[in-house]
Design an enzyme around this catalytic site. Structure first.
Site, PDB file in Angstrom:
ATOM      1  N   ARG A  89      45.114  31.961 -12.520  1.00  0.00           N
ATOM      2  CA  ARG A  89      46.226  31.624 -13.422  1.00  0.00           C
ATOM      3  C   ARG A  89      45.926  30.418 -14.293  1.00  0.00           C
ATOM      4  O   ARG A  89      46.281  30.368 -15.456  1.00  0.00           O
ATOM      5  CB  ARG A  89      47.490  31.328 -12.608  1.00  0.00           C
ATOM      6  CG  ARG A  89      48.109  32.549 -12.003  1.00  0.00           C
ATOM      7  CD  ARG A  89      49.181  32.177 -11.039  1.00  0.00           C
ATOM      8  NE  ARG A  89      48.606  31.458  -9.905  1.00  0.00           N
ATOM      9  CZ  ARG A  89      49.191  31.275  -8.740  1.00  0.00           C
ATOM     10  NH1 ARG A  89      50.413  31.699  -8.548  1.00  0.00           N
ATOM     11  NH2 ARG A  89      48.589  30.641  -7.757  1.00  0.00           N
TER      12      ARG A  89
ATOM     13  N   LYS B  89      52.075  31.459   8.688  1.00  0.00           N
ATOM     14  CA  LYS B  89      52.841  31.180   7.470  1.00  0.00           C
ATOM     15  C   LYS B  89      54.195  31.885   7.580  1.00  0.00           C
ATOM     16  O   LYS B  89      54.237  33.095   7.832  1.00  0.00           O
ATOM     17  CB  LYS B  89      52.049  31.737   6.279  1.00  0.00           C
ATOM     18  CG  LYS B  89      52.353  31.095   4.937  1.00  0.00           C
ATOM     19  CD  LYS B  89      51.285  31.545   3.935  1.00  0.00           C
ATOM     20  CE  LYS B  89      51.701  31.312   2.511  1.00  0.00           C
ATOM     21  NZ  LYS B  89      50.673  31.773   1.568  1.00  0.00           N
TER      22      LYS B  89
ATOM     23  N   SER C 200      54.692  33.818  -6.162  1.00  0.00           N
ATOM     24  CA  SER C 200      55.708  34.304  -5.221  1.00  0.00           C
ATOM     25  C   SER C 200      56.615  33.149  -4.790  1.00  0.00           C
ATOM     26  O   SER C 200      57.825  33.332  -4.620  1.00  0.00           O
ATOM     27  CB  SER C 200      55.041  34.905  -3.986  1.00  0.00           C
ATOM     28  OG  SER C 200      54.224  35.982  -4.352  1.00  0.00           O
TER      29      SER C 200
HETATM   30  O1  PNS Z   1      48.694  35.313  -1.823  1.00  0.00           O
HETATM   31  P1  PNS Z   1      47.927  34.208  -1.154  1.00  0.00           P
HETATM   32  O2  PNS Z   1      48.711  33.654   0.021  1.00  0.00           O
HETATM   33  O3  PNS Z   1      47.506  33.146  -2.116  1.00  0.00           O
HETATM   34  O4  PNS Z   1      46.593  34.900  -0.584  1.00  0.00           O
HETATM   35  C1  PNS Z   1      45.575  34.137   0.031  1.00  0.00           C
HETATM   36  C2  PNS Z   1      44.529  35.039   0.655  1.00  0.00           C
HETATM   37  C3  PNS Z   1      45.153  36.020   1.621  1.00  0.00           C
HETATM   38  C4  PNS Z   1      43.818  35.810  -0.423  1.00  0.00           C
HETATM   39  C5  PNS Z   1      43.545  34.106   1.401  1.00  0.00           C
HETATM   40  O5  PNS Z   1      44.265  33.334   2.300  1.00  0.00           O
HETATM   41  C6  PNS Z   1      42.441  34.839   2.126  1.00  0.00           C
HETATM   42  O6  PNS Z   1      41.562  35.384   1.521  1.00  0.00           O
HETATM   43  N1  PNS Z   1      42.531  34.845   3.458  1.00  0.00           N
HETATM   44  C7  PNS Z   1      41.604  35.595   4.278  1.00  0.00           C
HETATM   45  C8  PNS Z   1      41.008  34.765   5.380  1.00  0.00           C
HETATM   46  C9  PNS Z   1      39.554  34.502   5.094  1.00  0.00           C
HETATM   47  O7  PNS Z   1      38.757  35.393   4.935  1.00  0.00           O
HETATM   48  N2  PNS Z   1      39.184  33.230   5.010  1.00  0.00           N
HETATM   49  C10 PNS Z   1      37.831  32.847   4.711  1.00  0.00           C
HETATM   50  C11 PNS Z   1      37.681  31.396   4.570  1.00  0.00           C
HETATM   51  S1  PNS Z   1      37.871  30.541   6.101  1.00  0.00           S
END
Ligand code: PNS
Length: 159
Positions: free
Chosen positions: A90, A41, A127
């Protein structure tokens, strides 16, 4: 000792994130804000920059710390003795994704997820919205802390 994590990209952190973090910190002994190192990203701020900004924002919360991680969130939880993931909800549009992640993480590892209703003032806030507004010179001072506002102005230059 009950430890929770508030995970996210935090690119950058907003008042919406901080509201959830502060409220979570009242219910756990310790809360870790975990910044995802996501190589796929594109981001406005580097992970060290985000961590530094977040540390400044939470310096008055003694039971909150900031860290970064890459990989599966549940693996981070296991390695750091964290039992609970806390995330903000949200609107109903967040719900499908968060429910799926919460169920997956519970089944995969037993780590619980608590979804906290965002304060209505911040239900529109993200964000991405902050970055888009700032990019076009919009006033985002009511959406992000002052140190983040200064950093974003320097980064996008009000273009
Ligand atoms: O602020 P964001 O970008 O919405 O955060 C998303 C986040 C980091 C919480 C989410 O992408 C996440 O939990 N990623 C961790 C990867 C993970 O454990 N994935 C499991 C499912 S495949």
């Amino acid at each position: 000792m009950k430890r929770a994590v508030c995970p996210g990209s935090f690119d950058p952190i907003t008042f919406g994130h901080l509201d959830i973090i502060k409220r979570a910190s009242a219910h756990f002994d310790h809360v870790v804000i975990a910044v995802l190192e996501n190589r796929t990203k594109s981001s406005l701020f580097s992970v060290p920059e985000r961590i530094e900004m977040i540390r400044e924002c939470v310096k008055d919360l003694p039971n909150v710390s900031v860290d970064s991680w890459s990989g599966l969130l549940v693996d981070y939880c296991k390695s750091n003795d964290i039992t609970t993931i806390v995330k903000g909800l949200r609107a109903v549009t967040d719900f499908d994704y968060e429910l799926q992640m919460a169920q997956l993480n519970l089944q995969a590892s037993g780590v619980e997820t608590m979804l906290m209703a965002t304060a209505p003032t911040y239900s529109f806030l993200s964000s991405s919205i902050v970055k888009e507004l700032a990019h076009y010179g919009g006033d985002v001072s009511s959406m992000i802390p002052a140190n983040v506002n200064t950093a974003i102005k320097l980064r996008v230059g009000g273009k």
